[in-house]
Design an enzyme around this catalytic site. Sequence first.
Site, PDB file in Angstrom:
ATOM      1  N   LYS A 129      15.366   1.124 -22.544  1.00  0.00           N
ATOM      2  CA  LYS A 129      16.611   0.537 -22.057  1.00  0.00           C
ATOM      3  C   LYS A 129      17.108   1.298 -20.817  1.00  0.00           C
ATOM      4  CE  LYS A 129      21.367  -0.393 -23.366  1.00  0.00           C
ATOM      5  NZ  LYS A 129      22.390  -0.447 -24.399  1.00  0.00           N
TER       6      LYS A 129
ATOM      7  N   LYS B 236      19.141  16.576 -27.119  1.00  0.00           N
ATOM      8  CA  LYS B 236      18.396  16.184 -25.912  1.00  0.00           C
ATOM      9  C   LYS B 236      18.660  17.189 -24.802  1.00  0.00           C
ATOM     10  CE  LYS B 236      18.572  11.095 -26.160  1.00  0.00           C
ATOM     11  NZ  LYS B 236      19.151   9.914 -25.532  1.00  0.00           N
TER      12      LYS B 236
ATOM     13  N   HIS C 205       4.267   5.405 -57.051  1.00  0.00           N
ATOM     14  CA  HIS C 205       3.377   6.515 -57.404  1.00  0.00           C
ATOM     15  C   HIS C 205       3.740   7.772 -56.630  1.00  0.00           C
ATOM     16  CE1 HIS C 205       0.844   3.854 -59.804  1.00  0.00           C
ATOM     17  NE2 HIS C 205       1.178   2.944 -58.897  1.00  0.00           N
TER      18      HIS C 205
ATOM     19  N   GLU D 188      21.877   5.459 -37.226  1.00  0.00           N
ATOM     20  CA  GLU D 188      22.344   5.681 -35.855  1.00  0.00           C
ATOM     21  C   GLU D 188      23.630   4.886 -35.614  1.00  0.00           C
ATOM     22  OE1 GLU D 188      20.177   4.597 -31.991  1.00  0.00           O
ATOM     23  OE2 GLU D 188      19.567   6.666 -32.242  1.00  0.00           O
TER      24      GLU D 188
ATOM     25  N   GLY E  13      20.145  -0.344 -28.108  1.00  0.00           N
ATOM     26  CA  GLY E  13      18.714  -0.085 -28.289  1.00  0.00           C
ATOM     27  C   GLY E  13      18.196  -0.562 -29.635  1.00  0.00           C
ATOM     28  N   ARG E  14      18.951  -0.269 -30.704  1.00  0.00           N
ATOM     29  CA  ARG E  14      18.461  -0.626 -32.048  1.00  0.00           C
ATOM     30  C   ARG E  14      18.651  -2.112 -32.356  1.00  0.00           C
ATOM     31  NH1 ARG E  14      22.387   2.983 -31.718  1.00  0.00           N
ATOM     32  NH2 ARG E  14      24.457   2.556 -32.545  1.00  0.00           N
TER      33      ARG E  14
ATOM     34  N   GLU F  95      10.805  11.330 -23.763  1.00  0.00           N
ATOM     35  CA  GLU F  95       9.530  11.045 -24.425  1.00  0.00           C
ATOM     36  C   GLU F  95       8.809   9.894 -23.724  1.00  0.00           C
ATOM     37  OE1 GLU F  95      12.456  11.414 -25.836  1.00  0.00           O
ATOM     38  OE2 GLU F  95      12.343  12.386 -27.798  1.00  0.00           O
TER      39      GLU F  95
HETATM   40  O1  F6P Z   1      18.235   8.819 -28.367  1.00  0.00           O
HETATM   41  C1  F6P Z   1      18.623   7.682 -29.044  1.00  0.00           C
HETATM   42  C2  F6P Z   1      18.301   6.461 -28.253  1.00  0.00           C
HETATM   43  O2  F6P Z   1      19.190   6.334 -27.209  1.00  0.00           O
HETATM   44  C3  F6P Z   1      18.303   5.229 -29.132  1.00  0.00           C
HETATM   45  O3  F6P Z   1      19.557   4.726 -29.331  1.00  0.00           O
HETATM   46  C4  F6P Z   1      17.387   4.341 -28.373  1.00  0.00           C
HETATM   47  O4  F6P Z   1      16.929   3.286 -29.149  1.00  0.00           O
HETATM   48  C5  F6P Z   1      16.309   5.306 -27.988  1.00  0.00           C
HETATM   49  O5  F6P Z   1      16.998   6.508 -27.721  1.00  0.00           O
HETATM   50  C6  F6P Z   1      15.483   4.919 -26.820  1.00  0.00           C
HETATM   51  O6  F6P Z   1      16.244   4.753 -25.665  1.00  0.00           O
HETATM   52  P1  F6P Z   1      15.667   4.002 -24.414  1.00  0.00           P
HETATM   53  O7  F6P Z   1      15.316   2.622 -24.819  1.00  0.00           O
HETATM   54  O8  F6P Z   1      16.759   4.046 -23.392  1.00  0.00           O
HETATM   55  O9  F6P Z   1      14.447   4.751 -23.944  1.00  0.00           O
END
Ligand code: F6P
Length: 521
Positions: A208, A491, A382, A351, A265-266, A214
């Site tokens: 987003k 972060k 199990h 979240e 995002g979610r 990452e």
């Molecule tokens: O760090 C949390 C978050 O902002 C989530 O809410 C989001 O889904 C995820 O990181 C990934 O964010 P992005 O889509 O901006 O890379």
Amino acid sequence: MTRLRCDQTAAWAALQASFVASGKAFDLREAFAADPQRFEHFSQNAPHVFADLSKNRIDAATHTLLLELAQQCGLEQHRDAMFAGEQVNSTEKRAVMHFLLRKPAPAPYFPAHVAINKIADQQAEVEVTLNAMLTYAEQVRANPAITDVVNIGIGGSDLGPQMVVLALAEFATTGQRFHFVSNVDGQELAGVLAQCRPQSTLFLIASKTFTTTETMTNATSAKHWFETQGGQDIGAHFAALTTNVVAANAFGIHTTFGFWDWVGGRYSLWSAIGLPIAIAVGTAGFQDLLAGAHAMDEHFRTAPLAQNLPVRLGLLDVWYRNFHGFSSRSIAPYSSALRRLPAFLQQLEMESNGKRVDAQGQELPFETSPVLWGEPGTNGQHAYFQMLHQGTSVVPVEFVAVRTAGQTLPGHHTKLLANALAQAQALMLGKTDLGGHRHFPGNRPSTFLLLEQLKPASLGALLALQEHRVFVSGSIWGINSFDQWGVELGKGLAIDIEQRLQSGDASGLDGSTAGLLQRLR
Ligand code: F6P
């Protein structure tokens, strides 16, 4: 919009009194004995989902009080504000309109007096983007040269699309393999790249913000791999799914599919973030997913509270969290295709509602989000079902089952369903005649969600149901379910520690972090 905080309502006090008087000692076995129609009284149909709530510690009086709580907290007004495009994400000053992504165009949706122009404009943009994305998805599907689709994203840019692609594998194109890389641990990307060739791989960089460490680290490494392994034409092999098209362009990706800041995002699998889903199941499948979710949106928007499934589930969550004090909920999808559902729901619930202050920033004197966890059945049986049956804590379980099998191997599906029913039955009935180690206390609550078939429309409805139920409990608690400030601190610290890991500078750090840093160098 000012709303009364839940613990200041008359209904909250009444619920407290009722919990002390009868709720605490409520016994499911006695409730079924007292009401032979309890199953009928506490089950309902919603679009694509049948829900049996009868094995929950709730009676008609509690149900009524919970509905009063919803009314006194202004749940309906809050819901309507979301659907009218108001800035219900108050801390980020954003509207929350993921529902718009699944609304069939161009049917009029809002009465004229609502903020229709703003929404209509947004909807026109949604439609253009959706069409562009679906056209692109069809091109990829039809391109035999693309054998591997690699989605690079994390959190909402990974969990939703990954879970849906796995869940709908039965409906997916057979020509392509789908990979999801989220972790900054290079082992994940390296493992995927080892299976791919640059000329036959499509990378989808899903973020987003297009700033997430990452994802940017993995995207940079993927691009480097592509270029150094003889890949030609980044334009044909990389696409970005983002609200930050400028950053994607600066990164060197010019095939972009955008979305908007009003999609959290979610809540984003319905947007361009869903491109891997669209490639997997095609235009018709993706449209069905949206249509199923839209049907649930309409149910949530219009059904009376007493028969509104997201409302009932969200209120039950409040009843369990704040009155019974249950601190977690276990998700048990009796469908291995839904194996990533618990992980998806963890982000959705925790979240969204893992907050200790209300929307105005005032500390809350009551509990909010439960811990969500789970594994597909029968595997969980199990592993940790021992604790669910005989442990000291009561954990409400949410079973998700599918009536029609997605495969034809004889006997398997009946066994699977039998196990789901047996576990729910055992949790409730217990076994009290043997004593000691063999004693099962029973009276352990569960909800049973049943889909006729696991297909795009029913999955869309199931996920929208979960989104709205999280809205309901968050709304009752008075929190902003649409921000996630809690992820920021770590972060920021990671950026500092990354530099220190390189330089060895441990000055000013706490003793433990300094000690570990020295060991890790
Ligand atoms: O760090 C949390 C978050 O902002 C989530 O809410 C989001 O889904 C995820 O990181 C990934 O964010 P992005 O889509 O901006 O890379």
